[in-house]
Design a protein around this motif. Sequence first.
Motif: not given
Length: 416
Positions: A292-308
């Motif tokens: 359902d992430v691929d189907a509906y909410t891809t543009n809301q996915t956020i990656f959190i990394r050591p640099d921010g």
Amino acid sequence: MNRLLLPCLAACVAAGTWAFGATSSFELTVAAGRHERSNVPVRARISRGRIGNEPILSVTLARADGKSIPAQWTGPSLTSTAAGEVHFILPHLRAGESLQLKGTLSTPPARAEGLTWRDQPGHHIDLTLGERKIATYHYERLDESTPASRVRTYKVFHHVYSPNGERIVTGGLNDDPKVHSPHHRGVFYGFNRITYGDGKKADTWHCTDGAFQQHERFLASEQGPVLVRHRAEISWHGKDVAFATEERELTVYNVRGGHLIEFASRLRSPSGRVRIDGDPQHAGFQFRAHNDVDAYTTNQTIFIRPDGMGKPAETRNWDPQTRKGPVNMSWNAMSFVLGTNRYTVAYLDRPDNPKEARFSEREYGRFGSYFEYTIEKDKPLVVNYRLWLQDGLMKPEAVAVLGSDFVEPVNVIMQE
């Protein structure tokens, strides 16, 4: 330092004096070290020489003031040579401080409570806390009676549920014909470029051209108030033969605020050299969110990394052509939306896992890392990772704390 499971503690257990062959007392000191600790599992390894031949089945722990702390006795973890382990959750300890505890090992079994495995033999096993589901291990054996049944059964994997247990948050076994990459399965492990024997090839990521992973048997299982753990033997097959055998261990700790999951694996080759390779998108230890992430909410996915914190739908990937991109990160995290709920899953690596670790991110909900490795008869491939799943959007500082607890655990000293 032992590879497996949270605080991999180089602890020595004082020799106890057994009373009527039933109990043995000990004292231990837990030192926080340079990090503040909150809600962290602690483990102490106990050698066979310290307990003799007594069949230890339970343990109790108490503070100096007599207040008890839930504790659990288990057998040794995957890479441990100890006779057993004592586990408990440390609620809080400031940096530089220590805590004194008294414990008793006993032969009577512990009262059944806490995290529990519920098996559906031959198909799957559920992990529950009361009636709340936490994870499911799918281990149905390969069924090649139809193309669809082969796809359904060509690899083993773990599904993970939301912290409240109301829905599955991982992908896999989706009947939707539009599912993105149906070979992605929850928490999974495989490589698309494997060479064995006389130059033979295998792909245990896509499981094409006759390749598959198959559950053979359960090797160990634990359940109780602090953790559940199971270890399975899994055969890795090419087109003509099983070329490697894996011991895969999953541990889930009973901590507040989310799911703390430990993954460990030892992959051996009984017949000789096996070359493990792939690319960032099709190999390694990976997490795949529900389709359902691929189907509906891809543009809301956020990656959190050591640099921010990244921007929504922004990804970074190691590039096999330029050989540039994120490598050897101590941690990464992905925040995704299912329905009206946002979740964050943190992916924690260890310095002693194989390197160079090459990372990948996909906005549709998959991320992880892979590496190259050559297995020899006397050189198995051993890895150890941790996942943390919680509600909401995590900040980089919070993920960094999880990483520190993993690679710099508390110190435990056992005394006479």
